[in-house]
Design an enzyme around this catalytic site. Sequence first.
Site, PDB file in Angstrom:
ATOM      1  N   HIS A 300       0.842  -1.194   0.000  1.00 57.32           N
ATOM      2  CA  HIS A 300       0.000   0.000   0.000  1.00 57.32           C
ATOM      3  C   HIS A 300       0.883   1.250   0.000  1.00 57.32           C
ATOM      4  O   HIS A 300       1.927   1.292   0.654  1.00 57.32           O
ATOM      5  CB  HIS A 300      -0.914  -0.006   1.229  1.00 57.32           C
ATOM      6  CG  HIS A 300      -1.964   1.054   1.223  1.00 57.32           C
ATOM      7  ND1 HIS A 300      -1.800   2.268   1.845  1.00 57.32           N
ATOM      8  CD2 HIS A 300      -3.195   1.089   0.654  1.00 57.32           C
ATOM      9  CE1 HIS A 300      -2.884   3.005   1.673  1.00 57.32           C
ATOM     10  NE2 HIS A 300      -3.751   2.317   0.949  1.00 57.32           N
ATOM     11  N   SER A 503      -7.907 -15.065   0.618  1.00 53.84           N
ATOM     12  CA  SER A 503      -8.286 -13.741   0.123  1.00 53.84           C
ATOM     13  C   SER A 503      -9.745 -13.706  -0.323  1.00 53.84           C
ATOM     14  O   SER A 503     -10.324 -14.726  -0.693  1.00 53.84           O
ATOM     15  CB  SER A 503      -7.384 -13.353  -1.058  1.00 53.84           C
ATOM     16  OG  SER A 503      -7.765 -12.102  -1.584  1.00 53.84           O
TER      17      SER A 503
END
Length: 592
Positions: A300, A503
Amino acid sequence: AATRCAAEQIQTRVCTDLLIAPAYYLLLSPLYSPKMRSIIQSASRVATRAARRSQPLLGVSTNSHAQRTIIPSSLSLHNNAHRFKASLPLPDEEEELVHPPSLEPESLAQHEAEPHLDNNTSDTIKDYTSNMSKAGTPSPWAVFDAWGAGDDIVDPLSAADEGMLSPEMVRIPTSDEEREAGNLPGESEILASYDKLLKRKSSVHFGYPYNLMYNHEELYEFMKYSINNLGDPFIPSNYGVHSRQFECSVIDFFADLWKMDKDSYWGYVTTCGTEGNLHGILLARECHPDGILYSSRETHYSIFKAARYYRMDAKAIPTLPMGEIDYDALASEISKNRDRPVIINVNIGTTVKGAVDNLDRILRILKNLGIPRERFHIHVDGALFAMMMPFVDWAPEISFQKPIDSIAVSGHKMLGCPMPCGIALTRKEHVKKVEQRIDYLNSVDTTIMGSRNGQAALYLWYSLRKKGIAGIKRDVVHCIETAQYLRDKITDAGLTCRLNDLSCTVVLERPMDDKFIKRWQLACEEDIAHVVVMPNVTKNKIDKFVEELVECKEEYGRMETVRSDSPLVNLQSASWGGSYVEPSVGSFKEEF
């Protein structure tokens, strides 16, 4: 929205106590405009008259044994349906429901003559007060279908509503003459259009990891207070309007979840996951001023933002096709810089592909290279998936019993919250390096922000208490199973699609139509896009999404790779296994 909700509760929402309407008015009337107070007074009088006649308002049973409220079919928005208060369980099969008598024609006519609130929603928009699909849920952590959380897809805004939200219409007058000219619409008209816009956008929200399935209406009353947790969460200041007791309870919950020893941890409720990362990397730099920050290229952006803010040396490590950090490349870079401390950011779910770095393998690398504990510092960016992995059977463990130093997660993503928020957690000895006494606060400064949103701590506490461990796990299982459903649907439609283990982020080739991307609010990176399946994403919405995706493919074609090593090329790599490249599987004696 809170004003309208309270008024609807008085006028149209059934309740077990017939005197609740006047009570609501007395409690909340200072918050309303004169026009709204007039409407609520009318609604209150209806309830009072009905109570005095012993006549159930809107069909509410006055039987003292009735534990639930029921809307008779004559007044319900759904024929032959009843709605229970969401926090109460379904009755046992043996339990007989109390069905109150319907209103007499005269009473019904009188009721219909009373003023009714216009909630600025069309008949096709099912708000939480009219969606019966969650009625009577037996779960104590159950939540209503929040705005955009149900199966319905809200129609686009009309041209009039779009015009109401134009910069010209929402501008703030800077003079009395401009205000009195009458050229601008009223605030109520603007907000009504804005409400429709949010309903629309929330109903087709696929690309970003925000859980829209929540119910915090019990907390609406507290929005009138300026709750500020300024200063350290564990050291009260002179400011008394705070929610520290709730904030500390939230921190204790996560410390227990990630197995931190009692009295060994410190943390606080942040404004978002980015603030948690900024705080974690700040502590790492204070512990190791000459350390090098290592993190994968698919990290990120807030991690490398922190490196710029703090003027740290940082290494962007290449990644494997699935998005995990390249462990060999990481080991090589650390080996080249043995003379400097190691600061590693471990991703528990990368931003685009939802890949989880193998923490245990990274720790083995440090051990094999002979890096002593006092020479390395590990921060875990677990914005979404660190809240999910503890509830996935046989998943790798995120635990402070391992040599990690800090972790940051988002509160509004998995739990669901109307304002962005997060949690930062670290070992207590680290925070001492940034602690400063502030006499003005009568507390200490240990956080990134000074004033801190006390509402966020209250909302997180409420969500955790209502959901509980079982409720969070139910949401996690829904996300993972529904993501697998989406992956299979897209693959069956003949499009490239991937889903990492552990995920709920489904990665696919980027659609060619930008209108389709904006309609479903897909997050894109060059030639790929993704859908993050959250509790508010349903199979019915997925079916509609895939249907439109196929239409988009047929009309505009498929995305071509933008370069030889683009994200779409990596998406087609056989290293993912399964769904794009069917692997050749044979016996161990077979020659290939």
